[in-house]
Design an enzyme around this catalytic site. Structure first.
Site, PDB file in Angstrom:
ATOM      1  N   PRO A   1      -4.138   0.830  18.599  1.00 58.46           N
ATOM      2  CA  PRO A   1      -4.023   0.327  17.149  1.00 58.46           C
ATOM      3  C   PRO A   1      -4.211   1.255  15.968  1.00 58.46           C
ATOM      4  CG  PRO A   1      -6.142  -0.336  17.958  1.00 58.46           C
ATOM      5  CD  PRO A   1      -5.286   0.375  19.018  1.00 58.46           C
TER       6      PRO A   1
ATOM      7  N   HIS B   1       0.977  -1.184  -0.040  1.00 60.83           N
ATOM      8  CA  HIS B   1      -0.013  -0.013   0.055  1.00 60.83           C
ATOM      9  C   HIS B   1       0.907   1.226   0.103  1.00 60.83           C
ATOM     10  CE1 HIS B   1      -4.088  -1.577   0.966  1.00 60.83           C
ATOM     11  NE2 HIS B   1      -3.237  -2.598   0.819  1.00 60.83           N
TER      12      HIS B   1
ATOM     13  N   LYS C   1       1.413   0.438  14.829  1.00 57.59           N
ATOM     14  CA  LYS C   1       2.713   0.223  15.252  1.00 57.59           C
ATOM     15  C   LYS C   1       3.040  -0.885  16.036  1.00 57.59           C
ATOM     16  CE  LYS C   1       4.653   3.575  13.158  1.00 57.59           C
ATOM     17  NZ  LYS C   1       4.438   2.750  11.829  1.00 57.59           N
TER      18      LYS C   1
ATOM     19  N   TYR D   1       4.253   6.567   9.712  1.00 53.22           N
ATOM     20  CA  TYR D   1       3.329   5.351   9.284  1.00 53.22           C
ATOM     21  C   TYR D   1       4.199   4.402   8.565  1.00 53.22           C
ATOM     22  CZ  TYR D   1      -0.922   2.970   8.448  1.00 53.22           C
ATOM     23  OH  TYR D   1      -2.186   2.081   8.083  1.00 53.22           O
TER      24      TYR D   1
ATOM     25  N   TYR E   1      -9.203   5.826   6.747  1.00 51.51           N
ATOM     26  CA  TYR E   1      -9.233   6.272   8.339  1.00 51.51           C
ATOM     27  C   TYR E   1     -10.233   7.252   8.237  1.00 51.51           C
ATOM     28  CZ  TYR E   1      -5.147   3.682   9.614  1.00 51.51           C
ATOM     29  OH  TYR E   1      -4.067   2.639   9.662  1.00 51.51           O
TER      30      TYR E   1
HETATM   31  C1  PHB Z   1      -5.645  -3.963  10.569  1.00 52.55           C
HETATM   32  O1  PHB Z   1      -6.027  -4.191   9.213  1.00 52.55           O
HETATM   33  O2  PHB Z   1      -6.128  -4.668  11.424  1.00 52.55           O
HETATM   34  C2  PHB Z   1      -5.188  -2.474  11.123  1.00 52.55           C
HETATM   35  C3  PHB Z   1      -5.028  -1.817  10.011  1.00 52.55           C
HETATM   36  C4  PHB Z   1      -4.570  -0.331  10.193  1.00 52.55           C
HETATM   37  C5  PHB Z   1      -4.394  -0.049  11.614  1.00 52.55           C
HETATM   38  C6  PHB Z   1      -4.772  -0.919  12.476  1.00 52.55           C
HETATM   39  C7  PHB Z   1      -5.424  -2.168  12.331  1.00 52.55           C
HETATM   40  O3  PHB Z   1      -3.953   1.400  11.844  1.00 52.55           O
END
Ligand code: PHB
Length: 388
Positions: free
Chosen positions: A291, A74, A295, A383, A202
């Site tokens: 989460p 990604h 990280k 990130y 997000y």
């Molecule tokens: C996930 O796909 O589980 C996931 C992806 C991004 C995040 C947290 C969890 O920031």
């Protein structure tokens, strides 16, 4: 009672423990890994999904990871607020990307490669105490699946045993650590549906946060902000979809059968000490991040890179200096990741007591990030991960 001896005793067959044992083997150091769970349980527990580029490069090097074939690269994410999506172009901003590759898949690679090398991983063995940290021969006391007592003596003991670490007790005693709770959690689902977008979304909305993540072309992972004590079984599928659709205004999500639900607690934690004598803690045993910044596993990998170097210097070269500075060097990255995870969390979620001022300020903050090259580049840098 059985007693065994190894160079490094590792508690926990998660990403941190397994990777450490790989790196130690490369330096000629044998280890034994203990984990209370079965191999099947470890390989099927759904955890995080995003690997930093540096994490993938390292996993490729040590375990022939399938991240590049089974996972997907990604090069950006979407930040969505006020009904509009804004792409953060990682590749364009910092020339790096991340990989969507579920943690349990990475664990399958690491376990298979470890066992193929003839290394000693003991599943179903529960460590209950780590002792003699201040001696040159610390040990882990454990109970086997059959109920027998096992003592693993070593030149060094590492706790990679997650947030309920028993090794942490031996390292930090009652000193505990630095702690923060958040007034919300994530409701997570896995569903059978095609992806709703090319990249992760997000989304900040007046109702609260949602994250639209992915797993495979047929299976998607999605989360929405919920009460900390929410019951994963309470809402109907229709209510879950209604919440998710409302939380991602301006987009339409592809819906499908929900086959798993869970509630993830939000905590930030850093242990007050990462080493004591000949013991160290890494990964979730040493710290927890919410989460939102993806990280958790990446930070565990970064700890392990530093610890493996320090243990090689100590146990092969007789030089303790890297171990002495381990805490300080690991902490620098840990606190940057704590800040990033806290920042993403606070910028995107709606606090239960948020005022109109807070809400408008938050939109101002999001605009400051997406409309500024410097703001977006900071997000992209953090990130995709600082250099290991
Ligand atoms: C996930 O796909 O589980 C996931 C992806 C991004 C995040 C947290 C969890 O920031």
């Amino acid at each position: 009672m059985d007693a065994v001896r190894t160079r490094v005793a590792i508690v926990g067959a998660g990403p941190a423990g397994l990777l450490l044992s790989h790196l130690l083997a490369r330096a000629g150091l044998d280890s034994i890994i203990l984990d209370s769970r079965s191999r099947e349980e470890i390989e099927s527990t759904i955890r995080a999904g995003i690997l930093e580029q540096g994490t993938v490069e390292l996993l490729d090097e040590v375990s022939g990871s399938r991240a590049r074939t089974v996972g997907s690269r990604h090069d950006g994410i979407e930040l969505r607020f006020d009904g509009t999506g804004h792409r953060i172009d990682f590749a364009g901003l910092v020339g790096r990307g991340v990989w969507l590759y579920p943690q349990h898949e990475a664990l399958k690679d690491l376990i298979a490669a470890r066992l193929a090398d003839g290394q000693d991983i003991r599943f179903g063995v529960t460590a209950h105490e780590a002792v003699d940290a201040e001696s040159v021969s610390p040990a882990v006391l454990a109970t086997t699946a059959e109920g027998g007592e096992l003592v693993v003596r070593a030149d060094f003991v590492v706790g990679a045993d997650g947030s309920r670490s028993v090794v942490r007790q031996a390292v930090c005693g009652s000193h505990g650590g630095y702690f923060r709770e958040y007034p919300f959690a994530w409701f997570g689902i896995l569903c059978e549906a095609p992806p709703s977008a090319d990249e992760l979304i997000y989304s900040n909305s007046p109702d609260g946060f949602a994250l639209i993540s992915q797993r495979t072309p047929e299976v998607q992972r999605m989360y929405f902000q919920c009460e900390p004590d929410a019951d994963a079984q309470a809402p109907s599928d229709a209510q879950i979809w209604d919440t998710l659709q409302r939380r991602v205004p301006g987009a339409t999500l592809h819906e499908g059968a929900i086959f798993q639900r869970d509630v993830l607690r939000f905590r930030s934690f850093v242990a007050r000490a990462l080493t004591r004598g000949r013991m160290a803690i890494v990964g979730d045993a040493a710290h927890t991040v919410p989460p939102t910044g993806a990280k958790g596993m990446n930070l565990a990998v970064a700890d392990v890179v530093l610890l493996a170097e320090a243990l090689e210097a100590l146990l092969v070269g007789g030089d303790a200096s890297l171990l002495e500075s381990f805490d300080e060097r690991a902490s620098a990255r840990i606190w940057k990741a704590q800040h990033f995870s806290w920042w993403m969390t606070s910028m995107l979620h709606t606090a239960p007591d948020a005022s109109d001022f807070d809400r408008r300020r938050q939109l101002g903050e999001l605009r400051s990030v997406v409309e500024s090259q410097a703001g977006s580049a900071y997000l992209a840098e953090a990130y995709t991960g600082w250099p290991l």
